[in-house]
Design a protein around this motif. Structure first.
Motif, mmCIF file in Angstrom:
data_model
loop_
_atom_site.group_PDB
_atom_site.id
_atom_site.type_symbol
_atom_site.label_atom_id
_atom_site.label_comp_id
_atom_site.label_asym_id
_atom_site.label_seq_id
_atom_site.Cartn_x
_atom_site.Cartn_y
_atom_site.Cartn_z
ATOM 1 N N TRP A 325 0.822 -1.213 0.000
ATOM 2 C CA TRP A 325 0.000 0.000 0.000
ATOM 3 C C TRP A 325 0.857 1.264 0.000
ATOM 4 N N HIS A 326 2.099 1.170 0.493
ATOM 5 C CA HIS A 326 2.976 2.339 0.538
ATOM 6 C C HIS A 326 3.236 2.926 -0.852
ATOM 7 N N TYR A 327 3.103 2.107 -1.892
ATOM 8 C CA TYR A 327 3.378 2.571 -3.250
ATOM 9 C C TYR A 327 2.108 3.069 -3.955
ATOM 10 N N VAL A 328 0.946 2.747 -3.387
ATOM 11 C CA VAL A 328 -0.317 3.029 -4.071
ATOM 12 C C VAL A 328 -0.593 4.516 -4.270
ATOM 13 N N PRO A 329 -0.457 5.384 -3.230
ATOM 14 C CA PRO A 329 -0.850 6.794 -3.420
ATOM 15 C C PRO A 329 -0.156 7.479 -4.592
ATOM 16 N N ILE A 330 1.155 7.287 -4.726
ATOM 17 C CA ILE A 330 1.878 7.939 -5.816
ATOM 18 C C ILE A 330 1.477 7.323 -7.156
ATOM 19 N N ALA A 424 -1.213 15.352 -4.481
ATOM 20 C CA ALA A 424 0.147 15.301 -3.919
ATOM 21 C C ALA A 424 0.113 15.477 -2.405
ATOM 22 N N MET A 425 -0.725 16.388 -1.922
ATOM 23 C CA MET A 425 -0.849 16.580 -0.470
ATOM 24 C C MET A 425 -1.409 15.328 0.197
ATOM 25 N N GLN A 426 -2.384 14.684 -0.454
ATOM 26 C CA GLN A 426 -2.930 13.447 0.093
ATOM 27 C C GLN A 426 -1.851 12.368 0.205
ATOM 28 N N CYS A 427 -1.017 12.268 -0.819
ATOM 29 C CA CYS A 427 0.073 11.291 -0.805
ATOM 30 C C CYS A 427 1.034 11.562 0.347
ATOM 31 N N ALA A 428 1.455 12.821 0.472
ATOM 32 C CA ALA A 428 2.417 13.188 1.512
ATOM 33 C C ALA A 428 1.873 12.882 2.902
ATOM 34 N N MET A 432 3.369 10.059 5.429
ATOM 35 C CA MET A 432 3.989 10.589 6.653
ATOM 36 C C MET A 432 3.343 10.023 7.914
ATOM 37 N N TYR A 433 2.013 10.025 7.964
ATOM 38 C CA TYR A 433 1.308 9.631 9.185
ATOM 39 C C TYR A 433 0.876 8.174 9.190
ATOM 40 N N LYS A 434 0.628 7.611 8.017
ATOM 41 C CA LYS A 434 0.274 6.198 7.827
ATOM 42 C C LYS A 434 -1.074 5.821 8.444
ATOM 43 N N TYR A 440 -6.656 10.663 8.719
ATOM 44 C CA TYR A 440 -7.911 10.403 8.024
ATOM 45 C C TYR A 440 -8.782 11.657 7.933
ATOM 46 N N ALA A 441 -8.759 12.506 8.987
ATOM 47 C CA ALA A 441 -9.546 13.736 8.959
ATOM 48 C C ALA A 441 -9.036 14.680 7.869
ATOM 49 N N THR A 442 -7.711 14.813 7.791
ATOM 50 C CA THR A 442 -7.123 15.681 6.774
ATOM 51 C C THR A 442 -7.401 15.149 5.374
ATOM 52 N N GLN A 443 -7.278 13.842 5.217
ATOM 53 C CA GLN A 443 -7.573 13.219 3.927
ATOM 54 C C GLN A 443 -9.023 13.476 3.514
ATOM 55 N N ALA A 444 -9.938 13.335 4.478
ATOM 56 C CA ALA A 444 -11.356 13.535 4.175
ATOM 57 C C ALA A 444 -11.635 14.965 3.724
#
Length: 476
Positions: A325-330, A424-428, A432-434, A440-444
């Motif tokens: 999963w670590h590779y999925v966001p990018i 890009a912000m979602q990926c970072a 970073m936090y995993k 999850y709040a920031t992602q939402a």
């Protein structure tokens, strides 16, 4: 509005045939990753990708020419398909001469010679199926194309369960299942469409053959260049690390295919509309509106996929693959950009400017190779993912500038930049936090922002694809 209705209808028909096969690739992942080790899965992927890159070389990408020339209203379809069949047979006979040198190739712990028979069978059967698919689609028989997708789904499921389950054939079983399914599709096309009627044993127009090859040959390096951008990183991960690392990276690349799944359905239908409407007035407005709806759907889906990538990874793969999963966001960003690039390819297809398609793809391939060599030793597999993202951005930029010579699509560049920045912000944040409530709040919040940016095109997308269906329901 007829052109939009036709696009919507074709999209829904292609969805019926394509959606099931795409969904199957996700549903089979838990079974496949449970039955194969990470090294085996990585090796199976390399066999499949090696065959995929050989197909356009061996057959001169003739299936693309068959599609494009079959779309011409004045085309003699018998001669078009005959050129395709003859080129396929001649190409494979030449390919047989390279059996020995190919069998000697080795990358780290992966020996191509161990699977050389499978590779040759895969190239012949899959290449022939692609030829039949594109010819049937070019003739406008989209329902037959869709039915084949359903049949291919059923046969792939059957053969995969059989060869990996009771027979425990591992890599050989995984590849053989694909070959057997493609063979069933060829039989289906020949029987239902009586394709033998379109094969001529006599002479054909020399001019047509030259025109088709003039169109298809520049696409051959184009497809290879796409392979360099999409797949060469897996060879480099295998070289710099090992097959197990490539197995994780390959598993991760399957999850962004959710975006490819929706994109490919639409693009199959869009290519037909792009050619049909290309010579009509108002094409710039048509292309602009469709691009805005399409890109809005792509970015919104990508944003939600990054948010849910850990959950999807946990559901779709066995525990030994979970770290992928670590590779999925990018890779989600890379996949999103590739979808936008594919949209612009329709302009080159309508114009028959295959050389420019090759030139723009070359810019991305060179970027990808250089960045892979720099980033993979430093950032491991995520370096390969970052290289792929940048490569697709380069290609999209070059195509966006070049295609304005033919169709002046209004891209709304500031909006696209903002959408990429959100991803890009979602990926970072994810990397970073995993985990945790803050992550999850920031992602939402970022997902909501993305949806708000694209609320209008998302509504238009649903209206385009489902409006006709709901209107019928109301009348009934």
């Amino acid at each position: 509005m007829d052109k939009y209705k036709k696009l919507a209808t074709n999209t829904l028909i292609f969805a019926i045939g394509t959606f099931s096969s795409k969904v199957l690739s996700f549903l089979l992942m838990p079974f496949v990753t449970r039955m194969m080790q990470t090294g085996e899965y990585g090796a199976a992927d390399l066999v499949q990708q090696t065959a995929n890159v050989l197909i356009p070389i061996v057959f001169l990408q003739i299936n693309s020419a068959v599609l494009r020339f079959a779309l011409d209203k004045a085309a003699d379809n018998r001669e078009v398909f005959t050129v395709g069949i003859r080129t396929t047979i001649q190409g494979f006979l030449v390919f047989l001469l390279f059996w020995y040198p190919l069998s000697r190739l080795q990358i780290n712990d992966f020996r191509l010679g161990d699977y050389i028979i499978l590779i040759y069978a895969f190239v012949l059967v899959s290449g022939t199926r692609q030829l039949c698919q594109q010819f049937v689609r070019g003739m406008g028989h989209v329902k037959t194309f869709a039915i084949d997708g359903i049949i291919a789904t059923a046969t792939t499921l059957l053969f995969t369960l059989l060869f990996l389950g009771p027979l425990h054939l591992g890599v050989v079983g995984y590849i053989t299942a694909i070959i057997a399914s493609d063979a069933c599709s060829i039989i289906f096309f020949f029987v239902t469409q009586k394709l033998w009627r379109f094969v001529s044993v006599g002479k054909i127009q020399t001019g047509l053959k030259l025109d088709m090859l003039k169109y298809s040959i520049p696409l051959m390096p184009t497809i290879i260049l796409w392979w360099v951008i999409n797949v060469s990183d897996r060879y480099m991960v295998t070289y710099f690390i090992d097959s197990s690392a490539n197995g994780l990276y390959t598993a991760a690349s399957k999850i962004p295919n959710f975006i490819i799944m929706f994109s490919s359905i639409f693009i199959d239908a869009w290519q037909l509309s792009a050619v049909d409407e290309y010579d009509n007035e108002g094409r710039a407005e048509f292309f602009t509106k469709v691009f805005r709806v399409y890109s809005g759907g792509i970015f919104a889906t990508a944003s939600m996929l990054i948010l849910l990538c850990q959950l999807f990874t946990k559901i779709l793969v066995s525990p030994k693959f979970y770290d992928s999963w670590h590779y999925v966001p990018i890779l989600v960003i890379a996949t999103s950009m590739s979808c936008l690039v594919n949209f612009l390819a329709s302009v080159y297809m309508a114009e028959k400017k295959s050389v420019m398609a090759m030139v723009t793809a070359l810019s991305g391939a060179l970027t990808n190779i250089v960045l892979n060599l720099i980033l993979i030793p430093r950032l491991a597999a995520n370096g390969a993912a970052i290289a792929t993202v940048i490569s697709f951005i380069v290609v999209f930029t070059s195509r966006g500038i070049n295609t304005r010579r033919y169709v002046r699509i209004k891209f709304k560049t500031p909006l696209i930049i903002a959408e990429i920045a959100i991803l890009a912000m979602q990926c970072a944040i994810m990397l970073m936090y995993k985990k945790g409530i803050i992550m999850y709040a920031t992602q939402a919040v970022l997902v909501v922002v993305m949806l708000l940016l694209n609320i209008k095109p998302i509504k238009e997308l649903f209206e385009l694809l489902l409006g006709k269906f709901f209107r019928k329901l109301k009348k009934s």
